[in-house]
Design a protein around this motif. Structure first.
Motif: not given
Length: 359
Positions: A113-123
């Motif tokens: 997971l990218d710690p700088t991105m919100k969960i919705n953007k990563q999914v």
């Protein structure tokens, strides 16, 4: 679609190091069927992860594939297709296979997971990579569906958070959601519950089991702990020093183990109901895989080793149609050896508990 999703034949993987060539995987064979979970079990350094990296097309600079085939069968746009993953070029692997047809869940979710991105953007990134034709609203709906699929009830709230705001178990669920974004045929889980407390471990294992059954996924589950796979695996491959030393159904391995290494692994699993002053261990360490191995690699650590173990590598002896073990103790000329008394007692208790539940 064919029931065989993955078939590995005589896979041998080595690594070039300053100390010599490490024979990490020394010729393994197994299949993974649709809707089944195959566990790879063994100590650190036994070749579990090294045998799986080629499936994902992960090639390190010093890695050498000596020989082998990895046949993968999946449903492409033009129909069922079977390819040898060792012959697929990196561009095709990245654009068509990795993360789409084959997905992976790693041990530490923070490495995924990218710690700088919100969960919705990563999914959403994973969804758009697999389904580029979806519009913005469809992507958003798919993201919420995936988050809900992995057992997170307040998906609307969680999707707006960052990874550090979630617990370890929640982060792992999000990683599983990302892995499912492309609707893969094969899911690889590499020590997915290590570092989580026992209660959360059980929940993640139940989640993977539920997803595997509901989607009829083929799953490869990597772990060093046999106790973890007791209720999740269809088949278990016990690995030692780059080879599979025992293979069978979960019932075979847990109720009728035949290899001394499997005995050691099972005995080393703590049992809260036993009064012991010292936990059983397997003495010694795995062999130096930069040196040629003569005979059975486990022989120096095997309390039941025969003379031939130090001279000749044992073949896979057939116990039943799906249970095999590479130990000379199964040769008809070998002396009769019983498994450790502690393990016999445990198995008797497990069988008793199973019969009681059956009633």
């Amino acid at each position: 679609m064919s029931q065989t999703v993955l078939e590995i034949k005589n896979l041998q993987v080595a690594y070039q190091t300053e100390h010599g060539e490490v024979q990490a995987v020394r010729g393994i064979d197994y299949q993974v069927q649709k809707g089944e979970t195959v566990a790879l079990v063994g100590e650190s350094g036994c070749g579990k992860s090294a045998s799986v990296k080629p499936i994902m097309g992960e090639k390190e600079a010093n890695q050498v594939i000596k020989t082998g085939e990895i046949k993968f069968t999946y449903q492409s746009k033009t129909g069922e297709k079977t390819i040898d993953l060792l012959k697929v070029n990196a561009k095709v692997m990245q654009s068509q296979i990795k993360g789409k047809e084959i997905a992976m869940v790693f041990q530490d979710p923070m490495t995924s997971l990218d710690p700088t991105m919100k969960i919705n953007k990563q999914v959403a990134e994973a969804v758009k990579a697999s389904y580029p034709d979806l519009n913005k609203l469809q992507v958003k709906q798919r993201v919420l569906e995936l988050i809900a699929t992995v057992g997170i009830q307040n998906a609307e709230v969680v999707q707006e958070q960052y990874p550090h705001q979630l617990s370890g178990g929640m982060r792992q669920r999000i990683v599983i959601a990302i892995a499912l974004a492309g609707n893969p045929s094969l899911l690889i889980c590499d020590e997915p519950t290590t570092g989580l407390d026992v209660t959360i471990q059980a929940k993640i294992l139940n989640l993977i089991k539920h997803i595997q059954k509901s989607r009829k996924l083929a799953v490869i589950f990597i772990t060093h702990n046999l106790g973890v796979v007791a209720n999740i695996a269809t088949f278990v491959n016990v690995m030692y020093a780059g080879k599979i030393v025992e293979t069978g159904t979960s019932e075979d391995i847990f109720f009728d183990p035949r290899h001394p290494y499997t005995w050691g692994l099972l005995t080393a699993v703590p049992d809260v109901n036993e009064q012991v002053k010292k936990l059983p261990t397997i003495a010694g360490t795995i062999p130096n895989l930069t040196q040629p191995i003569v005979g059975d690699a486990f022989a120096p650590r095997n309390n039941y080793a025969l003379k031939i173990d130090f001279e000749q590598q044992p073949p896979m002896f057939r116990i039943n149609q799906h249970h095999y073990a590479a130990t000379w103790l199964l040769d008809k000329r070998a002396p009769r050896v019983e498994m450790p008394a502690l393990l016999q007692t445990r198995i008797a208790k497990m069988k008793g508990a199973g019969e009681a539940d059956g009633k």
